[in-house]
Design a protein around this motif. Structure first.
Motif, PDB file in Angstrom:
ATOM      1  N   HIS A  76       0.863  -1.183   0.000  1.00  0.00           N
ATOM      2  CA  HIS A  76       0.000   0.000   0.000  1.00  0.00           C
ATOM      3  C   HIS A  76       0.903   1.239   0.000  1.00  0.00           C
ATOM      4  O   HIS A  76       1.879   1.291   0.766  1.00  0.00           O
ATOM      5  N   GLU A  79       1.775   3.753   3.407  1.00  0.00           N
ATOM      6  CA  GLU A  79       2.250   3.082   4.622  1.00  0.00           C
ATOM      7  C   GLU A  79       3.781   3.091   4.564  1.00  0.00           C
ATOM      8  O   GLU A  79       4.362   2.411   3.719  1.00  0.00           O
ATOM      9  N   ARG A 118      -3.293   4.215  -1.051  1.00  0.00           N
ATOM     10  CA  ARG A 118      -3.467   2.781  -0.795  1.00  0.00           C
ATOM     11  C   ARG A 118      -3.545   1.990  -2.109  1.00  0.00           C
ATOM     12  O   ARG A 118      -2.983   0.916  -2.244  1.00  0.00           O
ATOM     13  N   HIS A 162       3.270  -3.607   6.622  1.00  0.00           N
ATOM     14  CA  HIS A 162       2.152  -2.689   6.364  1.00  0.00           C
ATOM     15  C   HIS A 162       2.074  -1.649   7.476  1.00  0.00           C
ATOM     16  O   HIS A 162       2.855  -1.631   8.424  1.00  0.00           O
ATOM     17  N   ALA A 163       1.038  -0.789   7.365  1.00  0.00           N
ATOM     18  CA  ALA A 163       0.660   0.151   8.428  1.00  0.00           C
ATOM     19  C   ALA A 163      -0.823   0.423   8.234  1.00  0.00           C
ATOM     20  O   ALA A 163      -1.451  -0.127   7.320  1.00  0.00           O
TER      21      ALA A 163
HETATM   22 ZN   LIG Z   1      -1.381  -2.117   4.174  1.00  0.00          ZN
END
Ligand SMILES: [Zn+2]
Length: 349
Positions: A76, A79, A118, A162-163
């Motif tokens: 994404h 992130e 994203r 990820h975040a």
């Molecule tokens: Zn993510």
């Protein structure tokens, strides 16, 4: 008696997809010792560029025989801690400091990373919902296919960083995917714990369409981590990313050093009622903070209709009690937006 199959099984379909060659190319030699930093090239032919490519950054560090870890960030584009920590690792590491091989993709969905979104600005697709991909599909599907066909088979360990992204605040948490083989499941859990994230969750959102799900289908030792949130860089989460990578690579036997593993319980999102969705459009005012214990029926916040000051806000309640794991970051909400993910319960110690 022969079995009449009127629809292909999912596993047959995935085998057929992964059997088809990828149009993507790289000049890097995955089997050469040393450090190579280059790109994967995805052929792309838009109006502005008839015979061009989309470059995706990649690095290969190899030092003789040993395990291979595939380290991924930027699935994404909003992130950031994973891409920052992985790029640092690539710059800092001398291949002599490792045993085996690292394949590092710090900004895998590069078009999304370039714009901090994203989803990809080219096809509007979410790479974490695109596996196993499609070699004849749009760019995001082609990226997923290349990873599943060309990179996962080369890996023993897979880590997907990820975040929360622009729309979500989430606690820093390691995510353990499901695997039906108890031995592989135990090795996945040990690897996940070696990262030392402050919380561990069994289960990943996204069903079978994530990178981790694709890795699990190939019996790779794999897990994901959610680091910072709300489209910002969190110094605390970045520190966790750096120490976590060191601990995980020590656990994998690729780097020297010691892991400081997470030793707490595993948590789980217990059901659909763990999610609180917006029943109306407006501006969400949350009440509870991340990490707090909440109870079913307690107020989660309210949604204000700022265009109608005489109208009382819509009150929102938690449908299930538990730990406040995540909540929406932006104030403005549309009907159906996820406002909170609250229910996480201990399933083992
Ligand atoms: Zn993510």
């Amino acid at each position: 008696m022969p079995v009449l199959r009127i629809w292909p099984r999912v596993s047959d379909t995935i085998d057929a997809i992964l059997g088809a060659p990828s149009p993507m190319r790289t000049d890097l030699d995955f089997d050469r010792d040393g450090k190579q930093i280059g790109e994967l090239q995805l052929p792309h032919s838009p109006h502005e560029d008839a015979w061009g490519v989309i470059p995706l950054p990649v690095a290969v560090l190899r030092n003789g025989a040993g395990p291979t870890a595939l380290l991924v960030g930027g699935v994404h584009g909003d992130e950031y801690e994973g891409p920052i920590a992985l790029s640092e690792l690539v710059r800092r590491l001398d291949p002599k400091q490792i045993r085996g091989r690292l394949i590092v993709l710090p900004a895998l969905n590069a078009p999304a990373v370039r714009v901090g979104r994203r989803t990809s600005p080219i096809d509007n697709l979410n790479l974490a919902r695109a596996f196993p991909g499609d070699p004849h599909g749009t760019p995001t599907r082609q990226i997923a296919h290349y990873v599943a066909r060309e990179l996962l088979p080369r890996a023993d360990f897979v880590l997907d960083l990820h975040a929360g992204g622009s729309s979500m605040e989430i606690m820093t948490v390691a995510l353990l995917g499901h695997h039906g083989d108890p031995d592989i499941a135990a090795r996945n859990e040990a690897a996940m714990r070696s990262f030392g994230a402050p919380l561990a969750l069994a289960g990943t959102p996204g069903g079978g369409r994530t990178l981790i799900a694709a890795a699990a289908r190939q019996d790779k030792i794999c897990f994901a981590v959610e680091l910072g949130c709300a489209g910002r860089v969190s110094p605390t989460a970045l520190a966790t990313a750096r120490s976590g990578l060191a601990g995980f690579l020590a656990h994998a036997g690729i780097m020297s050093g010691e892991a400081t593993p997470y030793t707490g319980p595993l948590w789980r999102i217990a059901g659909h009622d763990a999610f609180v969705y917006a029943p109306a459009a407006g501006v969400f005012e949350p009440i509870r903070a991340l990490g707090e214990d909440v109870a079913a029926g307690e107020p989660a916040g309210c949604i204000h209709d700022l265009s109608q000051p005489a109208r009382a806000p819509t009150q929102i309640s938690f449908r299930r009690g538990g730990l406040m794991l995540a909540r929406r970051a932006p104030g403005i909400v549309a009907r159906g937006n996820c406002l909170a993910v609250v229910t996480a319960q201990v399933i083992s110690v």
